[in-house]
Scaffold this motif. Sequence first.
Motif, mmCIF file in Angstrom:
data_model
loop_
_atom_site.group_PDB
_atom_site.id
_atom_site.type_symbol
_atom_site.label_atom_id
_atom_site.label_comp_id
_atom_site.label_asym_id
_atom_site.label_seq_id
_atom_site.Cartn_x
_atom_site.Cartn_y
_atom_site.Cartn_z
ATOM 1 N N LEU A 1 0.865 -1.171 0.000
ATOM 2 C CA LEU A 1 0.000 0.000 0.000
ATOM 3 C C LEU A 1 0.905 1.225 0.000
ATOM 4 O O LEU A 1 1.649 1.459 0.951
ATOM 5 C CB LEU A 1 -0.909 0.004 1.227
ATOM 6 C CG LEU A 1 -1.773 1.243 1.448
ATOM 7 C CD1 LEU A 1 -2.745 1.461 0.291
ATOM 8 C CD2 LEU A 1 -2.536 1.125 2.762
ATOM 9 N N LEU B 1 -8.278 6.883 1.476
ATOM 10 C CA LEU B 1 -7.240 6.213 0.689
ATOM 11 C C LEU B 1 -7.422 6.393 -0.821
ATOM 12 O O LEU B 1 -6.724 5.755 -1.617
ATOM 13 C CB LEU B 1 -7.150 4.711 1.015
ATOM 14 C CG LEU B 1 -6.871 4.334 2.455
ATOM 15 C CD1 LEU B 1 -6.709 2.822 2.588
ATOM 16 C CD2 LEU B 1 -5.654 5.025 3.003
ATOM 17 N N ALA C 1 -4.519 6.183 -3.513
ATOM 18 C CA ALA C 1 -3.390 5.373 -3.051
ATOM 19 C C ALA C 1 -3.120 4.264 -4.061
ATOM 20 O O ALA C 1 -4.025 3.752 -4.710
ATOM 21 C CB ALA C 1 -3.688 4.768 -1.689
ATOM 22 N N ILE D 1 -1.869 0.467 -4.934
ATOM 23 C CA ILE D 1 -1.736 -0.864 -4.350
ATOM 24 C C ILE D 1 -1.073 -1.763 -5.379
ATOM 25 O O ILE D 1 -1.533 -1.868 -6.515
ATOM 26 C CB ILE D 1 -3.102 -1.439 -3.933
ATOM 27 C CG1 ILE D 1 -3.669 -0.584 -2.810
ATOM 28 C CG2 ILE D 1 -2.973 -2.906 -3.534
ATOM 29 C CD1 ILE D 1 -4.950 -1.074 -2.229
ATOM 30 N N VAL E 1 -6.674 2.988 -5.629
ATOM 31 C CA VAL E 1 -7.935 3.045 -4.904
ATOM 32 C C VAL E 1 -8.788 4.105 -5.586
ATOM 33 O O VAL E 1 -8.418 5.274 -5.647
ATOM 34 C CB VAL E 1 -7.722 3.377 -3.417
ATOM 35 C CG1 VAL E 1 -9.055 3.554 -2.711
ATOM 36 C CG2 VAL E 1 -6.893 2.292 -2.741
#
Length: 186
Positions: A31, A103, A106, A108, A137
Motif C-alpha cells: 500500500l 485512501l 493510493a 496498491i 484506490v
Amino acid sequence: MPISIDPVAKTPIASELQKLAPDAIIELFVLDLSPLGGGLYYFHAGTNQLTQPIVWQGVTYSPLPIMVEGFNYEGSGALPRPKLKIANVTKIVSAFVVNYDDLVGAKITRHRTFAKFLDGQPGANPNIYFPPEHWYVDRKTNENKLLIEWELSSPFDTEGVMIPARIVVPGTCSWKYRGDGCGYTG
C-alpha cells in the motif's frame, strides 16, 4: 526428429503451475500512500496457514485480514474493478481512512509467488514471481464496524480523462519560448 519445447513452459512459474500438486500461491500487497503524504505499508492476507509475518525479497509483510476479488481479465469489455476488503477489528485501517482521505488515489501493488520461493524456505528465490499488478484506490464503497471495502481501478482506466491532456493554444509554444522546438525564426 527433435521435439520442440515451448520456452514459456521452461520458466519456474510455468513448471510449478503445471504440477499435479503445485505449491500454494501467496499474495503480497504494498500500500503506497506517498501520493497522499504517507509511506509504504507491506501486508499479506494471512491465508494458506501463514498467519505470521512473511519475508520476501528482504521485505517483511505483516498479516492483515483482507479479502480481494475481481482481478479477472477478459479479452473484451471494461477493465476489471477489483474489490479490496479489510477487516476493521484493530481500527488501524480506520485511522488510515481518516488521515488519508479514504485512501482514494493510493497505489496498491499485488505481488504473487509460490510459498516455496519466500525468503527462509529451502527453495527460496526472490526472482521467481508472477508479474506485479498495479492498482489505484478509486473509491471507498463500504465502511462499518467489521470491515472497510474499496473499489480499485487499473492505471489504464482513463474514465474522465480528456484527450489531448495538453492544452493547445494557437500561436504559442508549449516548449521554452523562442527555444528549440518552437520554430521561432525571429
